[in-house]
Design an enzyme around this catalytic site. Sequence first.
Site, mmCIF file in Angstrom:
data_model
loop_
_atom_site.group_PDB
_atom_site.id
_atom_site.type_symbol
_atom_site.label_atom_id
_atom_site.label_comp_id
_atom_site.label_asym_id
_atom_site.label_seq_id
_atom_site.Cartn_x
_atom_site.Cartn_y
_atom_site.Cartn_z
ATOM 1 N N TYR A 80 0.839 -1.204 0.000
ATOM 2 C CA TYR A 80 0.000 0.000 0.000
ATOM 3 C C TYR A 80 0.872 1.252 0.000
ATOM 4 C CZ TYR A 80 -3.930 3.039 1.122
ATOM 5 O OH TYR A 80 -4.894 4.023 1.085
ATOM 6 N N PHE A 132 -9.734 18.706 -25.012
ATOM 7 C CA PHE A 132 -10.086 17.300 -25.094
ATOM 8 C C PHE A 132 -11.385 17.142 -24.295
ATOM 9 C CE2 PHE A 132 -9.905 12.866 -23.609
ATOM 10 C CZ PHE A 132 -9.955 12.256 -24.850
ATOM 11 N N THR A 133 -12.201 16.155 -24.658
ATOM 12 C CA THR A 133 -13.534 16.031 -24.057
ATOM 13 C C THR A 133 -13.501 16.104 -22.526
ATOM 14 O OG1 THR A 133 -13.279 13.655 -24.239
ATOM 15 C CG2 THR A 133 -14.624 14.730 -25.922
ATOM 16 N N ASP A 223 -0.350 18.853 -21.360
ATOM 17 C CA ASP A 223 -0.992 17.534 -21.417
ATOM 18 C C ASP A 223 -0.164 16.657 -22.357
ATOM 19 O OD1 ASP A 223 -2.501 15.291 -21.977
ATOM 20 O OD2 ASP A 223 -4.395 16.366 -22.230
ATOM 21 N N LYS A 266 -2.064 5.971 -22.886
ATOM 22 C CA LYS A 266 -1.477 6.318 -24.179
ATOM 23 C C LYS A 266 0.040 6.438 -24.026
ATOM 24 C CE LYS A 266 -5.818 8.415 -24.763
ATOM 25 N NZ LYS A 266 -6.603 9.573 -24.410
ATOM 26 N N ARG A 389 -15.963 11.858 -33.756
ATOM 27 C CA ARG A 389 -15.395 13.026 -33.102
ATOM 28 C C ARG A 389 -15.980 14.238 -33.807
ATOM 29 N NH1 ARG A 389 -12.779 11.636 -28.116
ATOM 30 N NH2 ARG A 389 -15.008 11.527 -27.882
ATOM 31 N N PHE A 455 -21.573 11.110 -25.748
ATOM 32 C CA PHE A 455 -21.038 10.206 -26.785
ATOM 33 C C PHE A 455 -20.721 8.817 -26.240
ATOM 34 C CE2 PHE A 455 -16.643 10.440 -25.399
ATOM 35 C CZ PHE A 455 -16.592 11.654 -24.722
HETATM 36 C C1 LIG Z 1 -7.030 10.390 -23.485
HETATM 37 C C2 LIG Z 1 -6.675 11.754 -23.191
HETATM 38 C C3 LIG Z 1 -6.947 12.309 -21.946
HETATM 39 C C4 LIG Z 1 -7.697 11.558 -20.857
HETATM 40 O O1 LIG Z 1 -7.018 10.407 -20.466
HETATM 41 P P1 LIG Z 1 -7.793 9.121 -19.889
HETATM 42 O O2 LIG Z 1 -6.714 8.219 -19.436
HETATM 43 O O3 LIG Z 1 -8.602 8.555 -21.022
HETATM 44 O O4 LIG Z 1 -8.652 9.578 -18.786
HETATM 45 C C5 LIG Z 1 -6.549 13.612 -21.718
HETATM 46 N N1 LIG Z 1 -5.937 14.336 -22.690
HETATM 47 C C6 LIG Z 1 -5.677 13.830 -23.901
HETATM 48 C C7 LIG Z 1 -4.968 14.661 -24.909
HETATM 49 C C8 LIG Z 1 -6.037 12.525 -24.203
HETATM 50 O O5 LIG Z 1 -5.767 12.049 -25.425
#
Ligand SMILES: *Cc1c(COP(=O)(O)O)cnc(C)c1O
Length: 482
Positions: A80, A132-133, A223, A266, A389, A455
């Site tokens: 932990y 981003f969404t 980001d 990613k 998108r 979506f």
């Molecule tokens: C996917 C993504 C996010 C959010 O990440 P999650 O792991 O899906 O929550 C934020 N910013 C960008 C540019 C992304 O491509």
Amino acid sequence: MSEVKFYYGDSVPLEMHKVRIVQKLNLVPIERRLEAINEAGNNTFLLKNCDVFMDMLTDSGVNAMSDKQLAAMMEADDSYAGSATFTKLEDKIKEIFGMKYFLPAHQGRACENILSQAYVKQGDIIPMNYHFTTTKAHITLNGGTIEEIIIDEGLKTTSNHPFKGNLDIAKLRGLINKHGAEKIAYVRLEAGTNLVGGQPISLDNMLEVRNVCDEFGIILVFDASLLADNLYFIKNREEKYKDMSIREITRIIADLSDIIYFSARKLGCARGGGICTNSHEVYMKLREYITLYEGFLTYGGMSVREIEALAVGLEETMDEDMINQGPQFISYMVEKLDKSGVPVITPPGGLGAHLNAMEFVDHIPQKQYPAGALASALYLISGVRGMERGTISEQRDADGNEHFANMELLRLAMPRRVFTLSQVNYAIDRIKWLYENRKLIGGLTFVDEPKMLRFFFGRLAPVSNWQSELVSKFKRDFGDSL
Ligand SMILES: *Cc1c(COP(=O)(O)O)cnc(C)c1O
């Protein structure tokens, strides 16, 4: 690595890895696909994998891991608090980004939740190259307003601008003058702008943004979720930096950022995410949110296996041979489609190939969701699952009015090291056929529309019987072929 030339005929992207684990795929008949897409409410998020042939929905958490990542997962130190695995990741972040503090989170949007809660106040403005969404949702939830100031070229569907993700510096200054620096919670730069086609931002542009932030004492948040592709593009498209290593370029980016956050689904081909900073003050401010929402500071919602895989994945991101496969396959696909006259976003970006639905199905009005309709049609005739998108990915305004997206895209993500070139050729073939038969595609309408992030769960129905007409044409042209 420079591209490997072929002596006879055209060069194709050559994989710098071999495949040692395989997973069987299903290509179900078109009759089943018609049922499946309607069971899914014409929303590709709701399709079941057993009905999908090529899953090009996303590159999130679906990239193939390397042998070294899998091996590292076996030696994870589970505890932990104080796990040696976490220290390994912290050390890797220090080494690569040169940042002293690392706060783990369960994925990218968790970082956005924390950053928005900590920094965004009612009435604040957050300028960014593009949203981003989940970023927009969290900022809005905390009373902030996003301002998208991507260069004009960024919203042109066809272009040969190498860095369509750049931020417009004059517009940034304009916003600061208009609102005053104290109203700007932070400036956010997104690597490989997700929603406008995975288009990169140049290192020179980032440095300019840094200068403006310095001038007005504004925090710069980066980001880095799609950093891997962006690094590849800086090295391959920005003349000035072509002789620098990926590691050196990464370090310059890290040095100009006050806060870096990322989705490890990613970046690093693993799961999870985190926030990095060199500032003790920022670290202290964000720390308690991690324990409140994510988990203790040495795991933050990630399993130790994921943390091990991420530490190795970040190291592998520094190897051009490990990050070039995505951009090269995408470029292959985009160029083939473009040459055949299929409307596709150019130049090729990262993330995936993006079909321009506004043009592909220009007979479908925006209120009938052209990109959503195209996603449904492409799945139907090929078993290829893409992601809308466009307007469906937007949210209605406070009065319930539809907010039409700037672009209507069907994103076909290229999970890294997952598909072979013949599978990519299959997708190209079916897209070309669909383009020739595009007039058969019709619009969609909501039958069930959630308020937030609609979506993901929204359900839609075709506005006419266009799907059965498309199936008939497919049967005439392809006979018994799947
Ligand atoms: C996917 C993504 C996010 C959010 O990440 P999650 O792991 O899906 O929550 C934020 N910013 C960008 C540019 C992304 O491509």
